[in-house]
Design a protein around this motif. Structure first.
Motif, PDB file in Angstrom:
ATOM      1  N   GLN A 789       0.811  -1.206   0.000  1.00  0.00           N
ATOM      2  CA  GLN A 789       0.000   0.000   0.000  1.00  0.00           C
ATOM      3  C   GLN A 789       0.856   1.273   0.000  1.00  0.00           C
ATOM      4  O   GLN A 789       0.745   2.125  -0.887  1.00  0.00           O
ATOM      5  N   LEU A 790       1.708   1.416   1.019  1.00  0.00           N
ATOM      6  CA  LEU A 790       2.511   2.641   1.110  1.00  0.00           C
ATOM      7  C   LEU A 790       3.467   2.788  -0.057  1.00  0.00           C
ATOM      8  O   LEU A 790       3.674   3.885  -0.583  1.00  0.00           O
ATOM      9  N   ALA A 791       4.066   1.667  -0.475  1.00  0.00           N
ATOM     10  CA  ALA A 791       5.025   1.723  -1.582  1.00  0.00           C
ATOM     11  C   ALA A 791       4.346   2.193  -2.870  1.00  0.00           C
ATOM     12  O   ALA A 791       4.886   3.005  -3.625  1.00  0.00           O
ATOM     13  N   CYS A 792       3.125   1.713  -3.140  1.00  0.00           N
ATOM     14  CA  CYS A 792       2.408   2.116  -4.349  1.00  0.00           C
ATOM     15  C   CYS A 792       1.962   3.574  -4.270  1.00  0.00           C
ATOM     16  O   CYS A 792       1.990   4.303  -5.271  1.00  0.00           O
ATOM     17  N   TYR A 793       1.542   4.010  -3.078  1.00  0.00           N
ATOM     18  CA  TYR A 793       1.181   5.414  -2.916  1.00  0.00           C
ATOM     19  C   TYR A 793       2.396   6.306  -3.200  1.00  0.00           C
ATOM     20  O   TYR A 793       2.283   7.363  -3.861  1.00  0.00           O
ATOM     21  N   ALA A 794       3.516   5.902  -2.653  1.00  0.00           N
ATOM     22  CA  ALA A 794       4.735   6.696  -2.856  1.00  0.00           C
ATOM     23  C   ALA A 794       5.117   6.734  -4.332  1.00  0.00           C
ATOM     24  O   ALA A 794       5.530   7.774  -4.859  1.00  0.00           O
ATOM     25  N   TYR A 795       4.997   5.614  -5.030  1.00  0.00           N
ATOM     26  CA  TYR A 795       5.327   5.566  -6.461  1.00  0.00           C
ATOM     27  C   TYR A 795       4.389   6.461  -7.260  1.00  0.00           C
ATOM     28  O   TYR A 795       4.818   7.191  -8.167  1.00  0.00           O
ATOM     29  N   ALA A 796       3.089   6.414  -6.934  1.00  0.00           N
ATOM     30  CA  ALA A 796       2.104   7.177  -7.699  1.00  0.00           C
ATOM     31  C   ALA A 796       2.314   8.679  -7.567  1.00  0.00           C
ATOM     32  O   ALA A 796       2.016   9.435  -8.496  1.00  0.00           O
ATOM     33  N   HIS A 797       2.810   9.123  -6.416  1.00  0.00           N
ATOM     34  CA  HIS A 797       2.994  10.561  -6.203  1.00  0.00           C
ATOM     35  C   HIS A 797       4.466  10.969  -6.166  1.00  0.00           C
ATOM     36  O   HIS A 797       4.795  12.090  -5.784  1.00  0.00           O
ATOM     37  N   GLU A 798       5.334  10.012  -6.555  1.00  0.00           N
ATOM     38  CA  GLU A 798       6.776  10.290  -6.594  1.00  0.00           C
ATOM     39  C   GLU A 798       7.229  10.885  -5.274  1.00  0.00           C
ATOM     40  O   GLU A 798       7.948  11.902  -5.232  1.00  0.00           O
ATOM     41  N   ALA A 799       6.789  10.275  -4.188  1.00  0.00           N
ATOM     42  CA  ALA A 799       7.105  10.775  -2.849  1.00  0.00           C
ATOM     43  C   ALA A 799       8.314  10.046  -2.290  1.00  0.00           C
ATOM     44  O   ALA A 799       8.498   8.847  -2.489  1.00  0.00           O
ATOM     45  N   ALA A 800       9.118  10.792  -1.564  1.00  0.00           N
ATOM     46  CA  ALA A 800      10.309  10.203  -0.950  1.00  0.00           C
ATOM     47  C   ALA A 800       9.994   9.572   0.394  1.00  0.00           C
ATOM     48  O   ALA A 800      10.772   8.754   0.890  1.00  0.00           O
ATOM     49  N   ASP A 801       8.888   9.971   0.991  1.00  0.00           N
ATOM     50  CA  ASP A 801       8.528   9.447   2.306  1.00  0.00           C
ATOM     51  C   ASP A 801       7.088   8.937   2.276  1.00  0.00           C
ATOM     52  O   ASP A 801       6.234   9.441   1.530  1.00  0.00           O
ATOM     53  N   ALA A 802       6.824   7.968   3.151  1.00  0.00           N
ATOM     54  CA  ALA A 802       5.462   7.418   3.285  1.00  0.00           C
ATOM     55  C   ALA A 802       5.333   6.874   4.698  1.00  0.00           C
ATOM     56  O   ALA A 802       6.323   6.440   5.312  1.00  0.00           O
TER      57      ALA A 802
END
Length: 869
Positions: A789-802
């Motif tokens: 879940q967190l990894a996919c959210y981070a990938y979708a928004h190009e986020a460095a943290d989750a």
């Protein structure tokens, strides 16, 4: 010559000796049933030795009596029941009792008292004294009340101008006795009731009467089982080997299978008239199903009460739905009946029910016809069915008091609106049910008592439980019957089914009125008398039939079962005399052979299905990806076969609802106050509390439990405000929440929705709110890649943290995955692309979930884990 033919020939010779052939019309023969007409007529023809014979009147006593006209009208049982109920309700003696059930018991008792009228005390005090004496007790207010109540109610029921069924029968028999002119011959196997015996004695005072009692005519069976135990031990019995057998089953299923097998063997041997005397109706139902599976239809002389039939079930479902304000389960049960909306095609009905069920489950509407109507505003196919339900419900207004006839008229009109009557008319039992409703309505037209809806419904249920339906459309060589109906009848073979001690003798419950001592003193039937009649009927059946199998369960629900005491004595006598306990020896082998031929399905193996390319999904949600990682077969069953369980209509607030409300509260709060630190802590807490109450407002109106969930959230408010201020002090700023994404990867789309996005300068962080403890969330992230879940959210928004944000037990804590989040996000996206590519390439989806996944998986029954080879 067979024993039955020899007995009928003896009777024929006696009749002809008293009245020479060929004209026998001046005599009457009383039969136990009309099945006896044919063998007796054949015996008379053989004995007369004439080409033609004018037969005597051959009739049952009840039918003979019904031919006598009475001056006074006869009240129907439904009228008597209503009148007595009103008397009981008026007196208020039993306010908490089931008065309809009590009414039924009292009516039976009143008929018995009427039949015993010759010996009944003439006033309430004398009656009470007789009851007191029978109980062998001193003056007792409770006993006196019971006796006076029964006597006064009985007299009240007798005071009207109309006759009840008991008095009508009594008067008809009295007139028959007065008109006695011609000889009377009587066939019987057991003692008659006091009224019928009194008629016979009075008739004999005016004309010749000869009774052919099978107990006296058959030397072998006549006195058997009638002597004392000492006498029984000294008796001997003729060999019954080959004529009578016993099969002791170890379960209900085995008894039904053995009985069905024996019937099939008898048919194969050429037997064409097989009687199944069903003492245990539960076993009979199962046996009938087994025979019908073998394409052997069974005629039923006994019948079934309407309360047990599907045609009555639709009435019960309709009234239940009405009384429960159309509780969703009750409504769906009603709409799934094959009898409702019979003017629609089957496909139209199924489509409407399916659409309504999906809507109810999706929207979570629990009850209320108006709510359902509002829900289907855009579903035109559902408008008409729900409108008809509203129209039918208006006809049966529950707050009104009506007469029984008015309630029945309203019911019948509602059935017409719902086209249930059309459905019932297509079924033979349904036609009889509609006829019964019409008859009751006509009978009760003059009854002025007014009843509440629950009272009328209880009355209707009792009426349906006392009316019997017999299916006369089946003409079969195999028939169900009961013991009393076998009097003076011979069959090719007889199966005595369910002959354990609980079912033979099947002594009827005496109810709550009087014990056997009192009943005996009042000349009423006792349990012992009922049991003796069954014993005599059993012996007469054995005397007239030379191919009988008895079945019973020696093990019942883990407890030892006992054979009927009558049959136990008979078996023991045969064992003492001949050294043979008559145990059936061939059936076990047939049953074993049948089991050996049963189709053995191959044992389950661990499934790993290959999916055809055209049905492989092109898009995958975050939850589907998680399912794919947890167990590929779970992903296959849920998201390719779409075997997800239907959503349940929520009747109370669940933790999922609580989590959804928390998400909505925080979204509204941060959109209104993007910078919490710009305001005082107290101001923010008050604002958050106010928003929380607004979001929970609808739940607070629906369910009191919502207050507990709201209080649980209020407990976390100070901690959340504190966490948010610390978060902002670290440089993080709220940007957006509940934002959806749909990313195009190589060969697959990844879609989802994040709870919240924060930024610190150019650095992004995705947050996912969880109403779980921080320890549970840490366990989720213990193995990198297991929870996507967190990894996919981070990938979708190009986020460095989750991070997960744990809000539980008044605490708010951030739980972050270990390691490099962008790398973990990239690896998760690459893994999804690779796995979906392999699936398209023909790689199977094995059921390889760990126990922690399987224990809560609703697809376990599909993959059949635990049954694999």
């Amino acid at each position: 010559m067979s024993p039955p033919a020899a007995l009928f020939d003896r009777i024929a010779l006696r009749i002809l000796a008293a009245h020479p052939a060929p004209d026998l019309r001046d005599i009457t023969v009383l039969l136990p049933n009309y099945h006896v007409v044919q063998p007796l007529a054949q015996a008379l023809m053989r004995a007369a030795q004439r080409p033609a014979l004018l037969l005597p009147q051959m009739v049952t006593l009840n039918e003979w009596a019904q031919g006598i006209a009475l001056e006074s009208p006869v009240a129907a049982d439904s009228q008597r029941s209503a009148l007595l109920y009103q008397q009981l309700r008026k007196q208020k003696w039993f306010e908490q009792a089931d008065l309809w059930s009590m009414t039924q018991e009292l009516l039976v008792l009143f008929d018995e008292l009427t039949h015993s009228l010759a010996d009944l005390p003439g006033d309430a005090d004398a009656f009470a004294a007789a009851v007191q004496q029978a109980y062998q007790a001193r003056k007792n207010s409770t006993l006196q009340l019971e006796a006076r109540l029964v006597f006064e109610l009985w007299h009240a029921m007798q005071s009207g101008e109309e006759l009840d069924a008991g008095r009508a029968y009594q008067q008809r028999l009295a007139k028959l006795a007065e008109q006695a002119r011609q000889p009377l011959f009587v066939l019987r196997t057991s003692d008659w009731c006091a009224l019928e015996q009194r008629f016979l004695d009075e008739y004999a005072g005016r004309a010749a009467v000869e009774v052919f009692d099978l107990r006296k005519m058959d030397a072998q069976w006549g006195s058997l089982l009638h002597e004392s135990s000492a006498g029984l031990r000294s008796q001997s019995i003729a060999s019954l080997g080959g004529k009578l057998g016993f099969f002791a089953a170890t379960s209900l299923e085995q008894e039904a299978r053995a009985a069905a097998m024996q019937v099939r063997l008898w048919l194969q041997a050429g037997k064409r008239d097989i009687a199944i005397v069903a003492q245990d109706r539960v076993v009979a139902r199962r046996m009938r199903a087994l025979l019908e599976r073998a394409e052997i239809m069974v005629a039923d002389e006994t019948g079934w009460t309407f309360a047990t039939l599907s045609v009555s079930t639709v009435l019960d479902r309709w009234l239940t739905a009405l009384q429960s304000d159309f509780y969703h389960h009750d409504l769906l049960d009603l709409l799934k009946s094959p009898f409702i909306f019979a003017d629609m095609t089957a496909s139209e009905r199924k489509s409407a029910v399916y659409q309504l069920e999906q809507l109810l489950r999706k929207q979570g509407v629990v009850a209320g016809l108006e709510k359902f109507s509002a829900l289907v505003e855009h579903e035109t196919v559902l408008h008409q069915p729900l409108a008809r339900l509203r129209q039918a419900a208006a006809l049966l207004e529950q707050h009104k008091k009506r007469t029984l006839a008015e309630w029945l008229a309203a019911l019948r009109e509602s059935l017409q609106v719902l086209s249930i009557d059309s459905g019932l008319l297509q079924d033979d039992a349904g036609m009889q049910l509609l006829g019964a409703l019409e008859t009751w309505q006509q009978e009760l037209t003059a009854d002025e008592g007014r009843y509440r809806f629950p009272e009328w419904r209880r009355w209707l249920a009792q009426q349906l439980d006392t009316q019997t339906y017999r299916d006369n459309s089946i003409d079969s060589q195999v028939r169900f019957t009961h013991l009393a109906a076998t009097r003076w009848r011979a069959f090719d073979a007889v199966l005595l089914l369910g002959c354990d001690a609980d079912h033979l003798p099947s002594v009827a419950d005496g109810g709550r009125w009087f014990n056997d001592a009192v009943r005996s003193s009042l000349n009423l039937p006792t349990r012992a008398i009922n049991a003796e009649r069954q014993r005599d009927d059993l012996l007469s059946l054995l005397a007239l039939n030379d191919c009988v199998l008895v079945t019973w369960q020696k093990d019942r629900n883990g407890e030892a079962g006992l054979l009927s005491p009558y049959l136990e004595i008979l078996r023991d006598l045969h064992l003492l005399t001949w050294g043979d306990d008559l145990a059936e020896s061939e059936l076990p082998a047939y049953l074993a052979a049948e089991e050996a031929r049963a189709v053995e399905l191959p044992q389950s193996a661990q499934p790993a299905p290959v999916v055809q390319k055209e049905i492989i999904p092109t898009g995958v949600s975050i939850s589907a990806y998680n399912s794919l990682v947890a167990c590929p077969y779970q992903f296959y069953a849920r998201h390719i076969l779409r075997l997800n369980e239907l959503d349940e209509v929520q009747e109370g607030i669940e933790k999922r609802d609580y989590g959804e409300r928390v998400h909505a509260i925080l979204q509204r709060f941060h959109e209104r106050y993007p910078r919490v630190s710009e305001h005082s802590r107290d101001t923010m807490e008050v604002a958050l509390r106010q928003i929380s109450e607004e979001v929970f407002a609808d739940l607070l109106q629906q369910d009191f439990e919502a207050r507990a969930w709201l209080a649980r959230w209020f407990k976390a408010l100070p901690a959340y405000i504190e966490w948010q201020m610390v978060n902002e002090a670290q440089g993080w700023r709220y940007v957006e929440s509940e934002s959806a994404f749909d990313w195009e990867l190589e060969g697959v789309r990844l879609r989802g929705r994040i709870d919240r996005l924060d930024m610190n300068g150019q650095q992004k962080r995705v947050l996912d709110y969880k109403t779980q403890s921080d320890q549970v969330l840490r366990n989720k992230l213990r193995e990198p890649g297991e929870d996507v879940q967190l990894a996919c959210y981070a990938y979708a928004h190009e986020a460095a943290d989750a991070a997960f944000l744990s809000i539980e037990s008044g605490k708010v804590k951030s739980v972050e995955p270990e390691g490099d989040v962008p790398l973990l996000a990239q690896l998760n996206a690459e893994r999804l692309v690779q796995v979906m590519g392999k699936i398209r390439g023909g790689t199977g989806l094995p059921a390889n979930g760990i126990d922690q996944v399987c224990i809560h998986c609703e697809m376990r029954g599909v993959c059949r884990k635990g049954e694999w080879v």
